[in-house]
Design a protein around this motif. Structure first.
Motif, PDB file in Angstrom:
ATOM      1  N   ARG A  68       0.374  -6.640  -3.639  1.00 22.19           N
ATOM      2  CA  ARG A  68       0.823  -7.997  -3.929  1.00 22.19           C
ATOM      3  C   ARG A  68      -0.366  -8.940  -3.993  1.00 22.19           C
ATOM      4  O   ARG A  68      -1.418  -8.673  -3.403  1.00 22.19           O
TER       5      ARG A  68
ATOM      6  N   ASP B  68      -4.519  -3.375  -1.371  1.00 20.47           N
ATOM      7  CA  ASP B  68      -3.108  -3.686  -1.148  1.00 20.47           C
ATOM      8  C   ASP B  68      -2.787  -5.152  -1.438  1.00 20.47           C
ATOM      9  O   ASP B  68      -1.682  -5.472  -1.877  1.00 20.47           O
TER      10      ASP B  68
ATOM     11  N   ASP C 115      -0.497   0.235  -6.738  1.00 25.34           N
ATOM     12  CA  ASP C 115       0.923   0.152  -7.044  1.00 25.34           C
ATOM     13  C   ASP C 115       1.662  -0.319  -5.791  1.00 25.34           C
ATOM     14  O   ASP C 115       1.464   0.219  -4.692  1.00 25.34           O
ATOM     15  N   GLY C 116       2.491  -1.336  -5.952  1.00 27.59           N
ATOM     16  CA  GLY C 116       3.181  -1.914  -4.809  1.00 27.59           C
ATOM     17  C   GLY C 116       2.402  -3.025  -4.134  1.00 27.59           C
ATOM     18  O   GLY C 116       2.931  -3.709  -3.258  1.00 27.59           O
TER      19      GLY C 116
ATOM     20  N   ARG D   4       3.733  -8.915  -7.711  1.00 28.68           N
ATOM     21  CA  ARG D   4       3.674  -7.582  -7.090  1.00 28.68           C
ATOM     22  C   ARG D   4       3.397  -6.550  -8.167  1.00 28.68           C
ATOM     23  O   ARG D   4       4.056  -6.539  -9.202  1.00 28.68           O
TER      24      ARG D   4
ATOM     25  N   VAL E  77       3.536  -3.190 -10.103  1.00 27.86           N
ATOM     26  CA  VAL E  77       4.458  -2.063 -10.248  1.00 27.86           C
ATOM     27  C   VAL E  77       3.669  -0.821 -10.613  1.00 27.86           C
ATOM     28  O   VAL E  77       3.612   0.148  -9.861  1.00 27.86           O
TER      29      VAL E  77
END
Length: 480
Positions: free
Chosen positions: A305, A259, A302-303, A358, A360
């Motif tokens: 950071r 994440d 994905d998502g 971030r 995508v």
């Protein structure tokens, strides 16, 4: 006594080591082998650790009962036994550990000195933080060379606060060093969750054993990282929080997607050469920072950071460097670049930045619409021992970054927005500056020759890669 006093007393013990013929660069490694046994004992006595991690034969109260040659021989045997301990984490911490002490009286001096420290005061801030202070002291001593894997704590704390990691998220540092980023993320989450007491038992176990993962190439540095993590209550899996391996080799390809990515990849070229050997990265490059950057955005969920510290050449290198920046801006929203002051790392002239982005999707295109750049480099003090970098130096940046409505401060301000099409028109270079730096003309502030040479080599390597790609397209073989 405050923590700085205790750190200074710990550092003064290096005089004892020097008297035994131990090299300056080995001070901390030698000291922490013994210091960790003491700290583990203190943490267990105070309840920070619920139970001893070290076996009975390797506990502090056993060592304090011995003296003379019996003590030195027992300590040598203890290190040997710990290196093959049944607990894989302890075995990893003490892998290949051996003392270079030859005089029993010097070992007795160290034990007596450690026993005499005010450990009650040390416990107030936590022994993990005290250990961090010792590592920072080591990094600030230029002769040790330790600064190459030590990121300034005010910078780490600022970055972590802006990314705001949450309990349950997975966090990775593929160039872990002494695990500063991972420990700061853990401290941030503990501060948000009443030292994890707001979490369920299952969630607490996740934070201790599965939330954090690092990789470190140098065994001695990894040892410091494992000790550091354990003293902060972070155990990780059977290999510990920080695994031994080369992120730019096959080991790195097996690291999981996470994440959050927090990292300061090593600058320059390792002695003896040896570039990336991974075959799963999209773009081949001999530039290690560009290879690390690829790993970081490829291994984000994905998502997810990221914040990564990178030297200036990554922002402007031509050829494959351009391709990688373009790929990054396609797959990720590269929303912010922080231009860091010079002089905050071990190589005084090196120019660095923090890239915030971030993820995508691996299949996304045109994810970056504009890039905000904050210039914390122009007209800043010359940082060093006389003017130390503090968290306060990042206050204005943090406020601008976190604002719900960012404001372009114009040509005289430090924070500006640049459209993606404008960046493309200038060859996808992200080396963007606009403020006149009144300090730049001072010859004393010019980069050291080694830094200038490294930048020139990076530029040449980029040009060679580009020429090799052209030859490959023409079907011509490239001479080795």
């Amino acid at each position: 006594m405050n923590q700085n006093d205790i750190v200074q007393k710990l550092w003064s013990l290096c005089d004892v080591l020097r008297d035994d013929g131990i090299n300056y660069s080995d001070y901390v490694t030698e000291l922490v082998l013994l210091l960790f046994i003491k700290m583990e004992y203190e943490n267990t006595q105070s309840g920070v650790l619920q139970q001893h991690k070290l076996p009975e034969y390797a506990r502090w109260d056993v060592l304090t009962k011995l003296s003379g040659i019996n003590l030195l021989n027992y300590y040598r045997q203890t290190l040997l036994k710990l290196s093959v301990d049944q607990d894989p984490l302890i075995a990893a911490i003490y892998a290949d550990a051996q003392t270079r002490l030859r005089e029993p009286r010097h070992l007795e001096q160290l034990i007596t000195a450690l026993d005499s420290l005010d450990w009650f005061s040390a416990q107030k801030d936590g022994l993990g933080d005290l250990y961090e202070g010792l590592l920072e002291k080591n990094a600030n001593e230029t002769k040790s060379g330790a600064g190459q894997y030590f990121t300034p704590r005010p910078l780490i704390d600022s970055i972590v606060a802006l990314l705001a990691p949450q309990a349950g998220e997975t966090i990775q540092d593929p160039a872990a060093g002494t695990a500063g980023f991972l420990i700061a993320a853990d401290s941030y989450i503990k501060a948000q969750t009443d030292d994890l007491f707001d979490l369920t038992d299952k969630q607490q176990a996740f934070q201790r054993n599965r939330a954090y993962l690092g990789m470190e190439l140098v065994p001695g540095t990894r040892r410091l990282a494992l000790m550091n993590c354990l003293l902060h209550g972070m155990e990780g899996d059977n290999e510990g929080v920080v695994h031994l391996g080369n992120t730019l080799g096959s080991a790195g390809s097996h690291l999981p997607k996470v994440d959050i990515m927090l990292s300061n990849p090593p600058f320059g070229t390792a002695k003896g050469g040896g570039g990336p050997t991974r075959d799963d990265l999209t773009f081949d490059t001999n530039n290690k920072q560009l290879a690390f950057l690829q790993h970081i955005y490829r291994h984000l969920k994905d998502g997810g950071r990221a914040a990564v510290v990178l030297p200036d050449n990554v922002l402007f290198e031509a050829g494959v460097g351009t391709d990688i920046r373009r790929d990054l801006m396609d797959k990720c929203d590269l929303h912010t670049i922080l231009r860091l002051p010079t002089g905050i790392f071990y190589a005084q002239g090196v120019k660095t930045n923090v890239l915030f982005f971030r993820k995508v999707s691996d299949k996304a295109t045109a994810s970056t619409q504009q890039v905000w750049v904050y210039d914390l480099r122009a007209n800043m003090p010359k940082f060093g021992k006389r003017t130390p970098l503090t968290r306060a130096h990042f206050a204005d940046f943090e406020a601008a970054y976190s604002s719900s409505a960012r404001i372009d401060q114009g040509e005289t301000g430090r924070f500006r927005a640049f459209r993606r099409d404008w960046i493309h028109e200038r060859g996808d270079s992200l080396d963007i500056s606009w403020l006149k730096d009144d300090n730049a003309e001072d010859a004393a502030d010019l980069p050291e020759p080694a830094v200038l040479a490294r930048e020139a080599i990076d530029e040449l390597n980029g040009a060679l890669d580009e020429l090799a790609a052209i030859l490959a397209e023409l079907g011509e073989e490239v001479a080795e």
